[in-house]
Design an enzyme around this catalytic site. Structure first.
Site, short mmCIF file in Angstrom:
data_model
loop_
_atom_site.label_atom_id
_atom_site.label_comp_id
_atom_site.label_asym_id
_atom_site.label_seq_id
_atom_site.Cartn_x
_atom_site.Cartn_y
_atom_site.Cartn_z
CB ILE A 9 -1.00 -0.01 1.12
CG1 ILE A 9 -2.18 1.22 1.18
CG2 ILE A 9 -0.20 0.17 2.61
CD1 ILE A 9 -3.28 0.80 0.51
N GLY A 11 3.58 1.69 -1.51
CA GLY A 11 4.36 1.84 -2.83
C GLY A 11 3.22 2.70 -3.96
CD GLN A 12 4.16 4.35 -10.04
OE1 GLN A 12 4.76 5.37 -10.38
NE2 GLN A 12 3.96 3.18 -10.62
CG LEU A 57 4.58 -9.83 1.05
CD1 LEU A 57 4.65 -10.18 -0.74
CD2 LEU A 57 3.12 -10.59 1.05
CB ALA A 79 4.04 -6.36 -0.92
CB ALA A 80 7.35 -7.09 -5.27
CD GLN A 81 14.27 -5.70 -4.81
OE1 GLN A 81 13.86 -4.42 -5.03
NE2 GLN A 81 14.78 -6.34 -5.67
CB SER A 123 7.09 -7.63 -14.03
OG SER A 123 7.85 -6.75 -14.52
CD GLU A 125 13.41 -7.04 -15.75
OE1 GLU A 125 12.84 -5.92 -16.48
OE2 GLU A 125 14.45 -7.35 -15.60
CE1 TYR A 147 10.19 -7.06 -9.47
CE2 TYR A 147 10.47 -7.15 -11.91
CZ TYR A 147 9.86 -6.66 -10.69
OH TYR A 147 8.46 -6.18 -10.90
CE LYS A 151 6.78 -8.51 -9.40
NZ LYS A 151 5.74 -8.35 -8.41
#
Ligand code: NAP
Ligand code: G4F
Length: 320
Positions: A9, A11-12, A57, A79-81, A123, A125, A147, A151
């Site tokens: 929450i 984050g962007q 998490l 939520a994530a790195q 993502s 990515e 990353y 994902k």
């Protein structure tokens, strides 16, 4: 009143999604991890209207506890790195949060109430060294960073829970989306903040890495609408969300500097430190499925996105 629980929450995307859900009449429960300083800058204006719960998490117990207490009908796992370069410095942590964290949350949902609708923030990515142009839902993945690998795990475990346990688990494969709330380390915000600092005499130059990388950049405010729409469908599925256009980091610089009557070539310094061990050279989406099934369209053009971000950083820095 429907209840939605949002991880990430602070984050962007979390901040824009919370605004959208409140407008739609939801009770919003936001999961924030404990830190030694307050991380509520992006949601400061919403704090009277949302409930913040502490959770992580990494921590299965906290996930179970707030699902049991607040009984949401929708869970959005944002939520994530999420910073790609950090994933090479902290690959195991990235895997623990960005990959295994998804399983912990899915397990908590399955245990507490498997009818909860679940959104996973996947993502572009994952497409990495692309094997097809443009990229759509059926394009094979070829991740280029820890990353991206993490994902991919999150994406497939979401599909696996959908198929194994008949859960309404959705994966949104979102291409890059930006805004004035983007973290300062991501290239778009680094440029908008950098050019504003140069214009105001606060910096002399801007050090960047690969200017030739191409991304499909949209506005984050539009993309959270797509997340919500995915959870309102009859059946769970996976969707690619993007603009269908691609632009280089160089083009972003040209527009951002040009907008403030500056020539980016005089200020941008290419710096080895910001190159990556393995690069994703080209991302461009084919969002036709999302457009047809969700009736979703991006509303902000590339140029308007760049100038919106520059205007915002100029205003913020002028305020001091
Ligand atoms: P962001 O601004 O970096 O926000 C990430 C959020 O995750 C923050 O709220 C952060 O909390 C939280 N978080 C990190 N580790 C956590 C942990 N162990 N437990 C609980 N919360 C944790 O990312 P974003 O741009 O909003 O992106 C949202 C999601 O979409 C991410 O999963 C990202 O990987 C994915 N995504 C983003 C894009 C994009 O272009 N923005 C594209 C595709 C997918 P703190 O504030 O405490 O750090
Ligand atoms: O802004 P970036 O760091 O975003 P990246 O790596 O594309 O990741 C973002 O989008 C993903 C979706 O595709 C998300 F899943 C992820 O969480 C994140 O939100 O870098 C964009 C491009 C890269 O090719 C990078 O090499 O910009 C290039 N770049 C050039 N100079 C730079 C810089 N990136 C950063 N961060 N800093 C630079 O100085």
């Amino acid at each position: 009143m429907p209840t939605a629980l949002v991880t990430g929450i602070t984050g962007q995307d979390g901040s824009y999604l919370a605004e959208l859900l409140l407008k739609k009449g939801y009770r919003v429960i936001g999961v924030a991890r404990r830190s030694s300083t307050v991380t509520f800058e992006r949601i400061e204006h919403l704090l009277d209207d949302i409930t913040i719960v502490q959770g992580d998490l990494h921590d299965q117990g906290s996930l179970l506890a707030f699902l049991e207490e607040y009984k949401p009908t929708e869970v959005y796992n944002l939520a994530a790195q999420s910073f790609v370069p950090t994933s090479w410095n902290q690959p195991a942590l990235t895997g623990d949060v960005t990959a295994l964290g998804v399983t912990r949350l899915l397990e908590a949902v399955r245990y507490v109430n498997p009818r909860i609708r679940f959104y996973q923030a996947s993502s572009s990515e994952m497409f990495g060294k692309v094997v097809e142009v443009p990229q759509k839902e059926t394009t094979p993945f070829y991740p280029r960073s820890p990353y991206g690998v993490a994902k991919m795990y999150g994406h497939w475990i979401t599909i696996n829970y959908r198929e194994s346990f008949d859960m309404f688990a959705v994966s949104g494969i979102l291409f890059n989306h930006e805004s004035p709330r983007r973290g300062l380390e991501f290239v778009t915000r680094k440029i908008s903040n950098g050019v504003a600092r140069i214009k105001l005499g606060l910096a002399k130059d801007l050090h960047l890495g690969n200017l030739d990388a191409q991304r499909d950049w949209g506005f984050a405010g539009d993309y959270v609408e797509a997340m919500w729409l995915m959870l309102q469908q009859e059946k769970p599925d996976s969707y690619v969300v993007g603009t269908g256009e691609t632009h280089s980091v160089r083009e972003f610089c040209e527009i951002a500097f040009g907008y403030l009557d500056l020539d980016y070539k005089k200020y941008v310094v290419q710096d080895e430190r910001f190159y990556r061990p393995a690069e994703v050279d080209l991302l461009i989406s084919d969002p036709s499925k999302a457009r047809a099934a969700l009736c979703w369209e991006p509303s902000v053009s590339f140029r308007d996105l760049v100038t919106m971000m520059v205007d915002s950083d100029m205003a913020r820095l002028k305020k001091g």
